[in-house]
Design a protein around this motif. Structure first.
Motif, PDB file in Angstrom:
ATOM      1  N   SER A 164       0.803  -1.231   0.000  1.00  0.00           N
ATOM      2  CA  SER A 164       0.000   0.000   0.000  1.00  0.00           C
ATOM      3  C   SER A 164       0.830   1.272   0.000  1.00  0.00           C
ATOM      4  O   SER A 164       0.370   2.307  -0.464  1.00  0.00           O
ATOM      5  CB  SER A 164      -0.929   0.026   1.234  1.00  0.00           C
ATOM      6  OG  SER A 164      -1.899  -0.982   1.145  1.00  0.00           O
ATOM      7  N   THR A 165       2.029   1.195   0.538  1.00  0.00           N
ATOM      8  CA  THR A 165       2.843   2.410   0.687  1.00  0.00           C
ATOM      9  C   THR A 165       4.182   2.238  -0.007  1.00  0.00           C
ATOM     10  O   THR A 165       4.715   1.118  -0.073  1.00  0.00           O
ATOM     11  CB  THR A 165       3.079   2.726   2.179  1.00  0.00           C
ATOM     12  OG1 THR A 165       3.793   1.635   2.783  1.00  0.00           O
ATOM     13  CG2 THR A 165       1.765   2.936   2.918  1.00  0.00           C
ATOM     14  N   GLU A 191      -6.552   7.510   9.775  1.00  0.00           N
ATOM     15  CA  GLU A 191      -7.137   7.595   8.438  1.00  0.00           C
ATOM     16  C   GLU A 191      -6.505   8.706   7.610  1.00  0.00           C
ATOM     17  O   GLU A 191      -6.140   8.498   6.444  1.00  0.00           O
ATOM     18  CB  GLU A 191      -8.649   7.821   8.528  1.00  0.00           C
ATOM     19  CG  GLU A 191      -9.307   7.929   7.168  1.00  0.00           C
ATOM     20  CD  GLU A 191     -10.811   8.093   7.240  1.00  0.00           C
ATOM     21  OE1 GLU A 191     -11.413   8.358   6.183  1.00  0.00           O
ATOM     22  OE2 GLU A 191     -11.390   7.964   8.326  1.00  0.00           O
ATOM     23  N   LYS A 195      -4.107   8.109   4.243  1.00  0.00           N
ATOM     24  CA  LYS A 195      -4.448   8.648   2.924  1.00  0.00           C
ATOM     25  C   LYS A 195      -3.275   9.423   2.326  1.00  0.00           C
ATOM     26  O   LYS A 195      -3.031   9.368   1.117  1.00  0.00           O
ATOM     27  CB  LYS A 195      -5.681   9.542   3.021  1.00  0.00           C
ATOM     28  CG  LYS A 195      -6.980   8.788   3.242  1.00  0.00           C
ATOM     29  CD  LYS A 195      -8.150   9.758   3.380  1.00  0.00           C
ATOM     30  CE  LYS A 195      -9.467   9.039   3.578  1.00  0.00           C
ATOM     31  NZ  LYS A 195     -10.593   9.978   3.761  1.00  0.00           N
ATOM     32  N   ALA A 198      -0.279   6.757   1.500  1.00  0.00           N
ATOM     33  CA  ALA A 198      -0.664   5.773   0.492  1.00  0.00           C
ATOM     34  C   ALA A 198      -1.237   6.415  -0.761  1.00  0.00           C
ATOM     35  O   ALA A 198      -1.568   5.713  -1.725  1.00  0.00           O
ATOM     36  CB  ALA A 198      -1.684   4.791   1.075  1.00  0.00           C
ATOM     37  N   ARG A 200      -4.127   7.897  -1.103  1.00  0.00           N
ATOM     38  CA  ARG A 200      -5.543   7.558  -1.230  1.00  0.00           C
ATOM     39  C   ARG A 200      -6.419   8.793  -1.064  1.00  0.00           C
ATOM     40  O   ARG A 200      -6.044   9.753  -0.396  1.00  0.00           O
ATOM     41  CB  ARG A 200      -5.945   6.538  -0.154  1.00  0.00           C
ATOM     42  CG  ARG A 200      -5.237   5.217  -0.248  1.00  0.00           C
ATOM     43  CD  ARG A 200      -5.783   4.340  -1.361  1.00  0.00           C
ATOM     44  NE  ARG A 200      -5.199   3.009  -1.286  1.00  0.00           N
ATOM     45  CZ  ARG A 200      -5.714   2.014  -0.597  1.00  0.00           C
ATOM     46  NH1 ARG A 200      -6.832   2.182   0.083  1.00  0.00           N
ATOM     47  NH2 ARG A 200      -5.127   0.839  -0.576  1.00  0.00           N
ATOM     48  N   LYS A 201      -7.601   8.724  -1.642  1.00  0.00           N
ATOM     49  CA  LYS A 201      -8.607   9.762  -1.457  1.00  0.00           C
ATOM     50  C   LYS A 201      -9.925   9.064  -1.141  1.00  0.00           C
ATOM     51  O   LYS A 201     -10.070   7.863  -1.296  1.00  0.00           O
ATOM     52  CB  LYS A 201      -8.747  10.634  -2.702  1.00  0.00           C
ATOM     53  CG  LYS A 201      -7.500  11.450  -3.018  1.00  0.00           C
ATOM     54  CD  LYS A 201      -7.716  12.318  -4.248  1.00  0.00           C
ATOM     55  CE  LYS A 201      -6.469  13.139  -4.544  1.00  0.00           C
ATOM     56  NZ  LYS A 201      -6.646  13.982  -5.761  1.00  0.00           N
ATOM     57  N   GLY A 202     -10.891   9.842  -0.717  1.00  0.00           N
ATOM     58  CA  GLY A 202     -12.195   9.254  -0.434  1.00  0.00           C
ATOM     59  C   GLY A 202     -12.747   9.743   0.877  1.00  0.00           C
ATOM     60  O   GLY A 202     -12.017  10.078   1.795  1.00  0.00           O
ATOM     61  N   GLN A 384      -8.512  -3.499   1.385  1.00  0.00           N
ATOM     62  CA  GLN A 384      -9.654  -2.797   1.959  1.00  0.00           C
ATOM     63  C   GLN A 384      -9.239  -2.083   3.254  1.00  0.00           C
ATOM     64  O   GLN A 384      -9.831  -2.275   4.324  1.00  0.00           O
ATOM     65  CB  GLN A 384     -10.808  -3.763   2.195  1.00  0.00           C
ATOM     66  CG  GLN A 384     -11.358  -4.337   0.914  1.00  0.00           C
ATOM     67  CD  GLN A 384     -12.669  -5.085   1.109  1.00  0.00           C
ATOM     68  OE1 GLN A 384     -13.311  -5.021   2.142  1.00  0.00           O
ATOM     69  NE2 GLN A 384     -13.083  -5.804   0.068  1.00  0.00           N
ATOM     70  N   ASP A 385      -8.232  -1.236   3.118  1.00  0.00           N
ATOM     71  CA  ASP A 385      -7.670  -0.548   4.280  1.00  0.00           C
ATOM     72  C   ASP A 385      -8.650   0.446   4.890  1.00  0.00           C
ATOM     73  O   ASP A 385      -8.811   0.496   6.118  1.00  0.00           O
ATOM     74  CB  ASP A 385      -6.380   0.174   3.876  1.00  0.00           C
ATOM     75  CG  ASP A 385      -5.331  -0.785   3.351  1.00  0.00           C
ATOM     76  OD1 ASP A 385      -4.362  -1.026   4.066  1.00  0.00           O
ATOM     77  OD2 ASP A 385      -5.482  -1.302   2.225  1.00  0.00           O
ATOM     78  N   LEU A 386      -9.282   1.252   4.065  1.00  0.00           N
ATOM     79  CA  LEU A 386     -10.221   2.237   4.597  1.00  0.00           C
ATOM     80  C   LEU A 386     -11.443   1.550   5.195  1.00  0.00           C
ATOM     81  O   LEU A 386     -12.001   2.032   6.192  1.00  0.00           O
ATOM     82  CB  LEU A 386     -10.632   3.225   3.504  1.00  0.00           C
ATOM     83  CG  LEU A 386      -9.509   4.156   3.026  1.00  0.00           C
ATOM     84  CD1 LEU A 386      -9.973   4.983   1.848  1.00  0.00           C
ATOM     85  CD2 LEU A 386      -9.017   5.053   4.152  1.00  0.00           C
TER      86      LEU A 386
END
Length: 399
Positions: A164-165, A191, A195, A198, A200-202, A384-386
């Motif tokens: 992931s990172t 969280e 984000k 990694a 990530r967004k969301g 499915q980290d988030l």
């Protein structure tokens, strides 16, 4: 939390040996972030993650004066987002230990009881959060090095899904299992920082009201009081028992073969100076040389099959539950000189499953044993980290 306040606390609590190198440019960097329209947030970073211009020792005599010429990719992402590194946190040498006692800086002390270990190998990061020096810190997790100290220090510790990172600029231990992780005082901080590192967004999902949870009975290692506290929570959450025969029978040995073989390969270029390593670290690296190529290949096949078995079990579940550690924090004098003895098994006995199957896992400070914290480990589905963070949020609200 202000950057200046974090620096002041780090200086005042220097006896914990949590932050071992302070960034004397942190306040200047905070003002520069403000001019860019960002809110500067103090953060501490484990001392095996490269920071340009800031000493990075790997906890080792060999690198005690090493100053990187570039930032690790995760550090560059943190800086771009306005997070300000106030200093580097103590680590077990080369991240190869569960106690953070074998370090060029000496042992990190647990803020809850200074005569006890903070766990490892990200012990400095966990102690910095537990002591209130920072609200969030970065660690690494190969065999539990974020989740173990989180458990012993009573903070949240998150290991993301494998891959992931970015790992550029992170000194490797076992590349198959290495992952950059987060220690924090709140799930929201986990969280937000995840984000960032990694990419990530969301938006945050709504907290879940009902969870389908499993307990891998055949994989639990826990002393009696920890087991009692764990099953009290399991009963309240109505978690069901699950079986993973292959993983129960062969998983831990396969994990050990891969982890130690790869560590030996990483350190072979330094073989002429292994005498400078801490004895427990050297012994683990030498153990890796006892495995044959056929052992390593066989372990990789067990890992592949364990991942298939795990995904079948998880089809009807959101998460698995395990104790993060089998015991609360031991005393430092019980550990020194015995870091790779029985205490290592007690600390790592529940932490190898997540990296073996590539899954995200989080340790939540939801148990107390003898007045000391022990984490509840929650393992989600790979990628499915988030979603796992949402599950952790729901458990923090429910337990």
């Amino acid at each position: 939390m202000e950057v200046g306040d974090a620096l002041e606390r780090a200086r005042r609590l220097a006896d914990l040996n949590a932050v071992v190198t302070l960034n004397d440019k942190a306040e200047v960097e905070a003002r520069a972030a403000e001019r860019r329209g960002l809110r500067p947030v103090p953060i501490a970073v484990k001392d095996i993650i490269y920071t340009k211009g800031l000493r990075t020792t790997m906890g080792s005599r060999l690198f005690k004066d090493y100053v990187p010429t570039y930032d690790a990719s995760v550090v560059a992402r943190l800086k771009r987002a306005g997070l300000i590194i106030i200093g580097k946190t103590n680590t077990h040498e080369f991240a190869s230990g569960a106690t953070t006692t074998s370090s060029v800086f000496g042992p990190t002390r647990n803020p809850l009881d200074k005569e006890r270990i903070a766990g490892g190998s990200s012990g400095g990061s966990a102690a910095a959060v537990a002591a209130g020096i920072v609200d969030v810190a970065i660690g690494t997790d190969t065999a539990g090095s974020v989740r173990i100290p989180a458990s012993l220090c009573g903070v949240i510790g998150f290991r993301p899904s494998s891959g992931s990172t970015p790992k550029r600029g992170v000194f490797p231990l076992s590349p198959t299992f290495d992952e950059v992780g987060i220690l924090a005082s709140s799930i929201d901080a986990v969280e937000e920082v995840f984000k960032v590192i990694a990419g990530r967004k969301g938006r945050r999902a709504e907290a879940r009201r009902q969870l389908r949870l499993g307990v891998p009975e055949g994989l639990i290692m826990a002393e009696r009081d920890v087991e009692r506290a764990f099953y009290d929570i399991v009963t309240r959450l109505n978690a069901s028992s699950v079986k993973m025969p292959l993983t129960e029978g062969r998983g831990r040995e396969a994990f050990t073969v891969i982890r130690l073989s790869e560590a030996s390969a990483v350190h072979l270029p330094f073989k002429d100076v292994w005498g400078e390593y801490f004895p427990d670290v050297r012994r683990l690296i030498e153990r890796g040389l006892t495995y044959r190529a056929v052992d390593y290949v066989g372990a990789l096949e067990v890992m592949r099959r364990a991942r298939e078995e795990f995904m079948k079990v998880m089809r009807d579940l959101e998460a698995l539950l395990l104790p993060s550690t089998a015991v609360p924090a031991p005393r430092i004098d019980e550990v020194l000189g015995r870091e790779d003895g029985p205490i290592r098994d007690l600390l790592t006995g529940n932490s190898w499953l997540a990296p073996l199957v590539g899954a995200p896992a989080i340790s939540l400070p939801l148990m107390r044993v003898g007045g000391l914290p022990v984490g509840l480990q929650v393992i989600g589905k790979p990628g499915q980290d988030l979603e796992l963070i949402d599950v952790a949020r729901a458990l923090l609200n429910a337990v």
